[in-house]
Design an enzyme around this catalytic site. Structure first.
Site, PDB file in Angstrom:
ATOM      1  N   MET A   1       0.853  -1.202   0.000  1.00  0.00           N
ATOM      2  CA  MET A   1       0.000   0.000   0.000  1.00  0.00           C
ATOM      3  C   MET A   1       0.876   1.235   0.000  1.00  0.00           C
ATOM      4  O   MET A   1       1.807   1.324   0.797  1.00  0.00           O
ATOM      5  CB  MET A   1      -0.909   0.036   1.229  1.00  0.00           C
ATOM      6  CG  MET A   1      -2.222  -0.685   1.063  1.00  0.00           C
ATOM      7  SD  MET A   1      -3.425  -0.197   2.318  1.00  0.00           S
ATOM      8  CE  MET A   1      -2.831  -1.133   3.707  1.00  0.00           C
ATOM      9  N   HIS A   2       0.584   2.161  -0.902  1.00  0.00           N
ATOM     10  CA  HIS A   2       1.338   3.420  -0.891  1.00  0.00           C
ATOM     11  C   HIS A   2       0.524   4.620  -1.363  1.00  0.00           C
ATOM     12  O   HIS A   2       0.945   5.747  -1.199  1.00  0.00           O
ATOM     13  CB  HIS A   2       2.589   3.289  -1.768  1.00  0.00           C
ATOM     14  CG  HIS A   2       2.289   3.239  -3.239  1.00  0.00           C
ATOM     15  ND1 HIS A   2       1.860   2.093  -3.869  1.00  0.00           N
ATOM     16  CD2 HIS A   2       2.348   4.193  -4.199  1.00  0.00           C
ATOM     17  CE1 HIS A   2       1.681   2.344  -5.152  1.00  0.00           C
ATOM     18  NE2 HIS A   2       1.960   3.611  -5.382  1.00  0.00           N
ATOM     19  N   ARG A   3      -0.669   4.395  -1.926  1.00  0.00           N
ATOM     20  CA  ARG A   3      -1.418   5.524  -2.494  1.00  0.00           C
ATOM     21  C   ARG A   3      -2.043   6.382  -1.396  1.00  0.00           C
ATOM     22  O   ARG A   3      -2.527   5.871  -0.384  1.00  0.00           O
ATOM     23  CB  ARG A   3      -2.487   5.017  -3.466  1.00  0.00           C
ATOM     24  CG  ARG A   3      -1.878   4.338  -4.671  1.00  0.00           C
ATOM     25  CD  ARG A   3      -2.859   4.100  -5.792  1.00  0.00           C
ATOM     26  NE  ARG A   3      -2.206   3.346  -6.859  1.00  0.00           N
ATOM     27  CZ  ARG A   3      -1.479   3.885  -7.836  1.00  0.00           C
ATOM     28  NH1 ARG A   3      -1.327   5.196  -7.889  1.00  0.00           N
ATOM     29  NH2 ARG A   3      -0.906   3.128  -8.752  1.00  0.00           N
TER      30      ARG A   3
ATOM     31  N   ARG B   1       6.883   5.945   2.079  1.00  0.00           N
ATOM     32  CA  ARG B   1       5.775   6.875   2.346  1.00  0.00           C
ATOM     33  C   ARG B   1       4.850   6.326   3.436  1.00  0.00           C
ATOM     34  O   ARG B   1       4.407   7.034   4.338  1.00  0.00           O
ATOM     35  CB  ARG B   1       4.994   7.091   1.045  1.00  0.00           C
ATOM     36  CG  ARG B   1       3.740   7.926   1.191  1.00  0.00           C
ATOM     37  CD  ARG B   1       2.885   7.846  -0.087  1.00  0.00           C
ATOM     38  NE  ARG B   1       1.759   8.747   0.037  1.00  0.00           N
ATOM     39  CZ  ARG B   1       1.790  10.024  -0.318  1.00  0.00           C
ATOM     40  NH1 ARG B   1       2.904  10.533  -0.796  1.00  0.00           N
ATOM     41  NH2 ARG B   1       0.733  10.783  -0.172  1.00  0.00           N
TER      42      ARG B   1
ATOM     43  N   ASP C   1      -2.418  -1.734  -3.888  1.00  0.00           N
ATOM     44  CA  ASP C   1      -2.993  -0.590  -4.604  1.00  0.00           C
ATOM     45  C   ASP C   1      -2.069  -0.186  -5.757  1.00  0.00           C
ATOM     46  O   ASP C   1      -2.153   0.906  -6.284  1.00  0.00           O
ATOM     47  CB  ASP C   1      -3.281   0.587  -3.663  1.00  0.00           C
ATOM     48  CG  ASP C   1      -2.055   1.083  -2.912  1.00  0.00           C
ATOM     49  OD1 ASP C   1      -0.929   0.652  -3.239  1.00  0.00           O
ATOM     50  OD2 ASP C   1      -2.220   1.915  -1.986  1.00  0.00           O
TER      51      ASP C   1
END
Length: 364
Positions: free
Chosen positions: A209-211, A244, A283
Site C-alpha cells: 500500500m502506498h497511495r 511513504r 494498490d
C-alpha cells in the site's frame, strides 16, 4: 544507423526498460546498426528502489544519471527537464523512449519534443479516468505529444483512437514488464530471514500500500489493515513497507501477530513471494499485471484502474478504498473460489522484440 535514448527513473521503469535493452543488444549482435543510450533520471535514488535492479535484471549501468530525485512533484519535474535537455543537446538521438507514467515520463517527453526529437511511449494509452492521480496527468500529457505508442492492450488502443491518434502511430506489442517477469521467473529468490523461512507456499498473503487514498488518513489506514487481518484469518501477511507508508504506520502503532512489516524487497525476492502466495492485496497497478500472469488472486484497493484487462482476463478484482468492502472478496479467496487467468494477448514475453523491430522498420 539508429540512435535511441531510453529513459528510466522509478522502480517500475526498470522492469519495462530491461527487455528493450536486451532486445536492442540482440539486434546489434545480428548486425543491425541500432544504438542506445540509457538515461537514469534519478527519480528513485534509494538502492532498494532502483540500484539493485541494474544488477538483478542484467541492465548495464546507465550512461547518465540526472540526479533528479527529491523535492515536490513540480521541483522534481523541473529538475529532470533541465538535466534531460542538457543530456539531449549533448547526445541527440533519433528517438526518445519513455515508459510508464511516472514524473520522469512526463518531464523527458516534454524536454525531447521541445528540441524537436520524436518520442515513443511504451505503455501508451492506458487510463484510469482519475485526475486526482499524478500518474494520470503524466499519461495524458505524455500521450498528447507522443509520436509512437507501444501499447499493452486493445483497451489502450481504443483510448488512443478516441483521442484521434492515427492507426499508423499505434503499435500493439504487449507488456514489456511481463517480458521481464517471464525472463526472470526461474531466478526468483526466497528472501533471507526467519519470517520467510516459516512461510508455506499458498499459505500466506503479500500486501503493498502506498497511495494517498489508503495511507494518508491514519484512522482509515488502521481500519483497512484491521479488515485485512480479520479477512486473512490468521495467515501470515507480508507487508514490504513503502517509505511513504512507513511514516504513517509509525504513528499508529499497528501490531498483529500475523502481520510482518519488512523493508522494501528486491525484484527477485518480491516476485518470489507473489508467485507462491495465496493472494495479493495491493494498490499498485504493476503488481496486478504480474499476479495475473502468475495466476495468483489479486485484490486491488482502489476505486479505479488503468489496467482493466487484469480484471477482464486476469486474476484481479477492484475492491475500492472502503475497508468494509473487503470481507466478501477475502471470504471468496479463502474458500478457493477465485477466478483463473485467461491469458492476455501479447503478454507472452516477446513484447520488447516487437518494439525494437518496429523502431528499425520506422527509423532504419
Amino acid at each position: 544507423m539508429i540512435n535511441i535514448t531510453l529513459v528510466a527513473g522509478a522502480r517500475p521503469n526498470f522492469m519495462k526498460i530491461a527487455p528493450i535493452v536486451h532486445a536492442v543488444q540482440a539486434r546489434q549482435k545480428a548486425g543491425q546498426q541500432i544504438f542506445y543510450r540509457l538515461v537514469h533520471t534519478g527519480q528513485h535514488y534509494d538502492k532498494k528502489m532502483s540500484g539493485d535492479f541494474f544488477e538483478q535484471l542484467n541492465i548495464p549501468e546507465p550512461d547518465a544519471n540526472l540526479g533528479g530525485g527529491g523535492g515536490t512533484q513540480a521541483e522534481q519535474t523541473a529538475a529532470i527537464m533541465v538535466a534531460f535537455e542538457k543530456e539531449l543537446m549533448t547526445n541527440r538521438p533519433d528517438l526518445v523512449i519513455v515508459v510508464g507514467d511516472v514524473t520522469s515520463t512526463l518531464a523527458c517527453s516534454i524536454a525531447a519534443k521541445k528540441l524537436v526529437i520524436e518520442v515513443a511511449h511504451v505503455e501508451g494509452g492506458i487510463r484510469s479516468g482519475d485526475l486526482s492521480m499524478p500518474e494520470e496527468i503524466n499519461r495524458m500529457v505524455t500521450d498528447s505529444i507522443t509520436d509512437h505508442f507501444f501499447t499493452t492492450s486493445e483497451i489502450a488502443n481504443n483510448n488512443l483512437r478516441k483521442l484521434g491518434v492515427p492507426e499508423s502511430s499505434i503499435h500493439f506489442v504487449g507488456n514489456t514488464m511481463i517480458d521481464t517477469l517471464m525472463a526472470n521467473m526461474e531466478r526468483f529468490q526466497k528472501p533471507q530471514g526467519e519470517i520467510f523461512d516459516k512461510l508455506q507456499a499458498g499459505q500466506y498473503f503479500v500486501m503493498t500500500m502506498h497511495r494517498p487514498a489508503n495511507v494518508d488518513q491514519e484512522e482509515k489506514l488502521k481500519e483497512m489493515i484491521d479488515a485485512i487481518m480479520e479477512g486473512t484469518q490468521g495467515l501470515p501477511v507480508i507487508f514490504p513497507v513503502h517509505p511513504r507508508t512507513a511514516k504513517n504506520l509509525q504513528h499508529l502503532g499497528i501490531s498483529d501477530p500475523s502481520l510482518f512489516m519488512t523493508e522494501p524487497l528486491s525484484y527477485l525476492e518480491f516476485n518470489y513471494l507473489v508467485k507462491n502466495a495465496k493472494g495479493v492485496i495491493t494498490d499498485s497497478g504493476g503488481i496486478t499485471e504480474e499476479a495475473s500472469v502468475m495466476n495468483v488472486p489479486c485484490i486491488t484497493l482502489r476505486e479505479n484502474t488503468e489496467r482493466a484487462e487484469t480484471i477482464e482476463l486476469g486474476t484481479n478484482e477492484l475492491v475500492g478504498t472502503n475497508p468494509k468492502n473487503l470481507k466478501p472478496y477475502l471470504d471468496k479467496l479463502m474458500r478457493g473460489d477465485w477466478k483463473k487467468y485467461k491469458g492476455i494477448p501479447y503478454w507472452d514475453g516477446r513484447s520488447a522484440g516487437r518494439i525494437v523491430d518496429k523502431i528499425i522498420e520506422i527509423y532504419g
